[in-house]
Scaffold this active site. Structure first.
Site, mmCIF file in Angstrom:
data_model
loop_
_atom_site.group_PDB
_atom_site.id
_atom_site.type_symbol
_atom_site.label_atom_id
_atom_site.label_comp_id
_atom_site.label_asym_id
_atom_site.label_seq_id
_atom_site.Cartn_x
_atom_site.Cartn_y
_atom_site.Cartn_z
ATOM 1 C CE LYS A 49 -4.236 -2.392 -11.156
ATOM 2 N NZ LYS A 49 -4.352 -3.853 -11.099
ATOM 3 C CG ASP B 109 -4.772 -6.546 -8.180
ATOM 4 O OD1 ASP B 109 -5.999 -6.465 -8.023
ATOM 5 O OD2 ASP B 109 -4.140 -5.899 -9.042
ATOM 6 N N GLY C 176 2.277 -17.141 -16.156
ATOM 7 C CA GLY C 176 2.115 -15.722 -16.447
ATOM 8 C C GLY C 176 3.064 -14.886 -15.617
ATOM 9 C CB ALA C 177 5.751 -13.090 -15.911
ATOM 10 N N GLY C 178 2.634 -11.081 -15.726
ATOM 11 C CA GLY C 178 2.152 -9.704 -15.829
ATOM 12 C C GLY C 178 1.896 -9.138 -14.439
ATOM 13 N N GLY D 176 -11.526 -16.892 -10.158
ATOM 14 C CA GLY D 176 -11.061 -15.515 -9.998
ATOM 15 C C GLY D 176 -12.084 -14.573 -9.382
HETATM 16 P P1 NDP Z 1 -0.777 -8.298 -18.099
HETATM 17 O O1 NDP Z 1 -1.114 -7.780 -19.459
HETATM 18 O O2 NDP Z 1 0.095 -7.511 -17.202
HETATM 19 O O3 NDP Z 1 -0.136 -9.783 -18.244
HETATM 20 C C1 NDP Z 1 -0.713 -10.756 -19.066
HETATM 21 C C2 NDP Z 1 0.058 -12.064 -18.902
HETATM 22 O O4 NDP Z 1 -0.632 -13.070 -19.649
HETATM 23 C C3 NDP Z 1 1.475 -12.012 -19.437
HETATM 24 O O5 NDP Z 1 2.291 -12.822 -18.613
HETATM 25 C C4 NDP Z 1 1.346 -12.639 -20.822
HETATM 26 O O6 NDP Z 1 2.530 -13.283 -21.291
HETATM 27 C C5 NDP Z 1 0.314 -13.696 -20.530
HETATM 28 N N1 NDP Z 1 -0.396 -14.161 -21.717
HETATM 29 C C6 NDP Z 1 -1.308 -13.489 -22.465
HETATM 30 N N2 NDP Z 1 -1.766 -14.263 -23.463
HETATM 31 C C7 NDP Z 1 -1.124 -15.474 -23.342
HETATM 32 C C8 NDP Z 1 -1.149 -16.683 -24.064
HETATM 33 N N3 NDP Z 1 -1.956 -16.840 -25.120
HETATM 34 N N4 NDP Z 1 -0.381 -17.708 -23.639
HETATM 35 C C9 NDP Z 1 0.432 -17.579 -22.566
HETATM 36 N N5 NDP Z 1 0.516 -16.450 -21.840
HETATM 37 C C10 NDP Z 1 -0.248 -15.399 -22.225
HETATM 38 O O7 NDP Z 1 -2.198 -8.554 -17.402
HETATM 39 P P2 NDP Z 1 -2.518 -8.649 -15.841
HETATM 40 O O8 NDP Z 1 -1.476 -9.455 -15.181
HETATM 41 O O9 NDP Z 1 -2.825 -7.298 -15.312
HETATM 42 O O10 NDP Z 1 -3.908 -9.447 -15.859
HETATM 43 C C11 NDP Z 1 -3.951 -10.816 -16.222
HETATM 44 C C12 NDP Z 1 -5.357 -11.321 -15.996
HETATM 45 O O11 NDP Z 1 -5.642 -11.245 -14.615
HETATM 46 C C13 NDP Z 1 -6.438 -10.484 -16.699
HETATM 47 O O12 NDP Z 1 -7.249 -11.350 -17.456
HETATM 48 C C14 NDP Z 1 -7.259 -9.888 -15.576
HETATM 49 O O13 NDP Z 1 -8.633 -9.923 -15.864
HETATM 50 C C15 NDP Z 1 -6.956 -10.826 -14.421
HETATM 51 N N6 NDP Z 1 -7.040 -10.143 -13.140
HETATM 52 C C16 NDP Z 1 -7.961 -10.605 -12.255
HETATM 53 C C17 NDP Z 1 -8.118 -9.997 -11.042
HETATM 54 C C18 NDP Z 1 -9.161 -10.523 -10.106
HETATM 55 O O14 NDP Z 1 -9.407 -9.859 -9.104
HETATM 56 N N7 NDP Z 1 -9.748 -11.677 -10.374
HETATM 57 C C19 NDP Z 1 -7.269 -8.860 -10.624
HETATM 58 C C20 NDP Z 1 -6.286 -8.484 -11.614
HETATM 59 C C21 NDP Z 1 -6.207 -9.106 -12.837
HETATM 60 P P3 NDP Z 1 3.729 -12.463 -22.046
HETATM 61 O O15 NDP Z 1 4.402 -11.653 -20.994
HETATM 62 O O16 NDP Z 1 4.607 -13.545 -22.576
HETATM 63 O O17 NDP Z 1 3.049 -11.637 -23.095
#
Ligand code: NDP
Length: 287
Positions: free
Chosen positions: A72, A108, A131-133, A248
């Site tokens: 990406k 997205d 969340g902040a991914g 989602g």
């Molecule tokens: P990233 O890996 O970039 O980010 C994951 C995020 O989840 C981070 O902020 C992380 O926190 C947080 N996290 C993970 N585990 C925990 C926990 N146990 N408690 C609290 N926070 C947690 O992933 P993405 O952002 O790319 O994707 C996130 C989700 O979004 C995925 O499950 C994906 O399937 C979904 N998604 C859905 C789409 C759709 O079209 N429906 C499109 C794109 C994504 P930290 O930074 O602190 O580790």
């Protein structure tokens, strides 16, 4: 003979691994439903082969492609132009090829927004974003461009939350603040929209984000990015408290619809796409 056409329009996806990605089934079902002679090819492209894959798509006159992990950000160096949101987000998941020119978009956040707009107009609203991914980043930027009043970004790693809040403040007219996620997150009073943009709940219907459910308010929209299973525990709990759940699946379907609009100028049938995903995920109750 002369009016027969054996050449399909080509679209697809570059990612690795790609075997679990159901987008091909969702989009090809809608192509068939619309009677469009187009294909969506799900390609496993390793990081080192991205440049060759992009050149190949141009050479074969594909009209566009999605890119997912791990491409990406890397794909940006091969593009001629970026749409506004993709530039701000710094990631591209949808590329359009027209006359050999490659334009990068990020669908997205747009997919999420299209889904959200079915239940609420986000303009002027207060948002609590968990969340902040990558997903959170795309959603936050689109919400900012859509004119929300304020976004609170909550994350275990607070630096990532602050990066997203700053992106929103610096590039949109919306305000945003960051908060560390400690214990059960409390949703502030006056919040209109709560969003789980973490990966908690993916593939696990019992997993629960750490949120104080007693701070959810009746009438709030509670959204989850998790497409599978769509009715996450968070959404079930929110629905029981009188909130409006948003799953989602809608985000996934709408980002597909928007991608094909960019490539073909055609709006596919979202209902066909959603049903295809429900059949694949075995989901009967998607709210
Ligand atoms: P990233 O890996 O970039 O980010 C994951 C995020 O989840 C981070 O902020 C992380 O926190 C947080 N996290 C993970 N585990 C925990 C926990 N146990 N408690 C609290 N926070 C947690 O992933 P993405 O952002 O790319 O994707 C996130 C989700 O979004 C995925 O499950 C994906 O399937 C979904 N998604 C859905 C789409 C759709 O079209 N429906 C499109 C794109 C994504 P930290 O930074 O602190 O580790």
């Amino acid at each position: 003979m002369s009016n027969q056409n054996f050449r399909s329009i080509l679209t697809g996806s570059f990612s690795t691994p790609c075997t679990d990605n159901p987008t091909v089934a969702m989009i090809e079902a809608a192509y068939r439903h619309a009677g469009i002679d187009a294909r969506y090819i799900n390609c496993d492209v390793k990081a080192g082969n991205l440049a060759a894959a992009v050149r190949g798509a141009v050479a074969m006159e594909w009209v566009g492609f999605n890119c997912s992990l791990p491409h990406k950000v890397a794909v940006i160096e091969y593009l001629d132009e970026l749409a506004e949101a993709a530039r701000i987000i710094g990631a591209v998941n949808c590329v359009t090829i027209r006359d050999g020119r490659l334009v990068g978009n990020n669908t997205d956040g747009k997919g999420f927004l299209a889904s959200l707009r079915e239940v609420i107009d986000p303009a002027g609203k207060k948002v609590f974003l968990l969340g902040a991914g990558g997903a959170a980043r795309a959603i936050a930027v689109e919400l900012g461009l859509a004119g929300v009043a304020h976004i609170t970004v909550v994350n275990r790693d607070p630096a990532k939350a602050e990066t997203i809040a700053a992106l929103v403040r610096d590039n949109t007219k919306s305000d945003a603040t960051a908060r560390p996620w400690v214990g059960n997150a409390r949703v502030p009073e006056g919040t209109d929209i709560v969003i789980n943009a973490t990966s908690v709940g993916l593939g696990d219907a019992d997993a629960m984000v750490e949120v104080d459910l007693d701070t959810l308010a009746k009438g709030q929209v509670v959204a989850d990015v998790i497409p599978n299973p769509p009715m996450t525990r968070f959404l079930r709990e929110a629905r029981q408290r009188g909130c409006t759940p948003l799953d989602g699946l809608g985000m996934l379907v709408n980002q597909g619809v928007i991608g094909v609009e960019l490539w073909l100028g055609t709006t596919l049938d979202a209902g066909v796409m959603k049903q295809t995903l429900r059949d694949i995920f075995g989901a009967s109750d998607a709210g």
